[in-house]
Scaffold this motif. Sequence first.
Motif, PDB file in Angstrom:
ATOM      1  N   ALA A  25       0.887  -1.277  -0.079  1.00  0.00           N
ATOM      2  CA  ALA A  25      -0.070  -0.142  -0.023  1.00  0.00           C
ATOM      3  C   ALA A  25       0.724   1.249  -0.016  1.00  0.00           C
ATOM      4  O   ALA A  25       0.567   2.199  -0.798  1.00  0.00           O
ATOM      5  N   LEU A 118      -5.202   2.393   0.876  1.00  0.00           N
ATOM      6  CA  LEU A 118      -3.972   2.524   0.801  1.00  0.00           C
ATOM      7  C   LEU A 118      -3.322   3.346   1.789  1.00  0.00           C
ATOM      8  O   LEU A 118      -2.268   3.175   2.228  1.00  0.00           O
ATOM      9  N   THR A 141      -5.589   0.038   6.473  1.00  0.00           N
ATOM     10  CA  THR A 141      -4.649   0.036   5.267  1.00  0.00           C
ATOM     11  C   THR A 141      -4.484  -1.201   4.854  1.00  0.00           C
ATOM     12  O   THR A 141      -4.184  -2.147   5.776  1.00  0.00           O
ATOM     13  N   GLY A 142      -4.550  -1.382   3.395  1.00  0.00           N
ATOM     14  CA  GLY A 142      -4.509  -2.893   3.163  1.00  0.00           C
ATOM     15  C   GLY A 142      -5.827  -3.855   3.071  1.00  0.00           C
ATOM     16  O   GLY A 142      -5.804  -4.725   2.323  1.00  0.00           O
TER      17      GLY A 142
END
Length: 181
Positions: A25, A118, A141-142
Amino acid sequence: MTGLFAQYSQHSYAVIENLISTVTASNWKIRTKDLSKRRVSVGRGRNIQWDEQGLQRPFFEIDGFPASKDLEALVCSITGIKELDAHRTKAWINRYVASDYVPTHKDAEGDTQLVLCLQELPDNELGGELYINNKRIKLKTGDAVLFSASQLPHGVTPIVGRRVGDYGYSRITLVTRFFRV
């Protein structure tokens, strides 16, 4: 996988935790930061805004991710779609700062959409959450959510805080729109 298929079958969306690593990311966030962007303005007063960066095929800036056979297979296995039209797949990056949001809407095209986080909001910041059918979807995130964007009302809550990440934004997502054959 059967859990994601069941979740999608029941709600027309499925949350996919850790679809990519935080390292990947971060890499994609860096590689896309200087792509040309446009300020999207919608609404009556055109005061609803966020930055959007279109990605061009074959999506090298993000390692070809939206067009990968593995991602296509995952999308088909979760949604039950038999085959995707890979040539029509579209992808873009959305970047948000304080007060940015996306109003409730349904997309005019596409069969399903993947929103991949991201960059989540910095700690203790508020807003910037995707909501689908009035249910807030908290993505780290991810993480990603796959949903029927042309069928379900969805949007992004306003970002309340002022803190931004390394590249001047509070939240960054990669959006991929898929079309069935």
